[in-house]
Design an enzyme around this catalytic site. Structure first.
Site, PDB file in Angstrom:
ATOM      1  N   CYS A 192       0.837  -1.201   0.000  1.00 49.00           N
ATOM      2  CA  CYS A 192       0.000   0.000   0.000  1.00 49.00           C
ATOM      3  C   CYS A 192       0.879   1.262   0.000  1.00 49.00           C
ATOM      4  O   CYS A 192       1.571   1.522  -0.976  1.00 49.00           O
ATOM      5  CB  CYS A 192      -0.994  -0.030   1.162  1.00 49.00           C
TER       6      CYS A 192
ATOM      7  N   HIS B 264      -3.595  -5.297  -0.423  1.00 48.30           N
ATOM      8  CA  HIS B 264      -3.202  -5.804   0.894  1.00 48.30           C
ATOM      9  C   HIS B 264      -3.175  -7.331   0.866  1.00 48.30           C
ATOM     10  O   HIS B 264      -4.226  -7.965   1.028  1.00 48.30           O
ATOM     11  CB  HIS B 264      -4.189  -5.322   1.960  1.00 48.30           C
TER      12      HIS B 264
ATOM     13  N   GLU C 160      -2.201  -9.335   3.107  1.00 48.00           N
ATOM     14  CA  GLU C 160      -2.597  -9.874   4.413  1.00 48.00           C
ATOM     15  C   GLU C 160      -4.109  -9.935   4.583  1.00 48.00           C
ATOM     16  O   GLU C 160      -4.612 -10.607   5.494  1.00 48.00           O
ATOM     17  CB  GLU C 160      -1.966  -9.041   5.539  1.00 48.00           C
TER      18      GLU C 160
END
Length: 212
Positions: free
Chosen positions: A82, A191, A193
């Site tokens: 990001c 992202h 994750e």
């Protein structure tokens, strides 16, 4: 020695990144740290980030982390996420700030005039939610990830590389670079994750990646 340093400059949900890395690399020593020396000594470095790029850069400087991040980006496997992607570039329209100047190019805001879908309906900024990622080049971090897999995005700005560093594209509504690869650097706008199986696969690939 720390196997993986996650750079903590107070801008992002670092625990979710750490938890995802712990899942794919349970035997690795993972440190969430704002200590420049820990970052310098780590074998791999991850720079996440959320919020405004000027604020992120200011916190890097306040904590004395700028040069440690630059050194990591020059010398070891490096993953930006990001804002961790955006700050690698030369400059940003967000606050008209200079970035770290590691990847040639600039960061631009999604233009309001262009934010319409094929039916003419207005699209919201920030770009938030799941979107397909088209792999522009073959890369070790794309291993075992199907082309056009969906990843999770939250951003109002996008990167525009000056050189052929793009490794992935998405569309909202126009095509934009969402991943860059340069030597030992791989950085993404989305992202991983938060991106379920595809994101965990990418993180696992990063843990095993040995840049040439």
């Amino acid at each position: 020695m720390t196997d993986i340093a996650i750079v903590d400059y107070g801008m992002g949900n670092l625990r979710s990144v750490a938890k995802a890395l712990e899942h794919v690399a349970p035997e690795a020593v993972i440190a969430v740290t704002n200590n420049p020396e820990v970052v310098r000594k780590a074998e791999r470095v991850v720079v996440p980030g959320q919020g405004a790029m000027p604020d992120c850069l200011r916190e890097l400087d306040r904590l004395g982390l700028r040069e440690a991040v630059r050194d990591a980006a020059a010398n070891k496997p490096f993953l930006g996420i990001c804002i961790g992607l955006q700050m690698l570039f030369d400059s940003s329209e967000e606050g008209n700030v200079s970035g770290l100047g590691i990847v040639p190019g600039r960061v631009k805001r999604f233009p309001a005039s262009a934010m319409k879908d094929e039916k003419g309906q207005k699209l919201k900024v920030p770009h938030m939610g799941w979107n397909q990622v088209h792999q522009s080049v073959g890369h070790s971090l794309w291993k075992n990830i199907a082309n056009d897999s969906r990843f999770y995005f939250v951003h109002s700005y996008y990167v525009e590389p000056a050189d052929a560093d793009s490794a992935g594209h998405s569309a909202y509504p126009f095509s934009f670079t969402c991943a860059v690869a340069k030597d030992n650097i791989f950085a993404v706008q989305f992202h991983p994750e938060k991106s379920h199986a595809a994101g965990l696969t990418l993180l696992g690939n990063f843990v095993r990646w040995k840049p040439v």
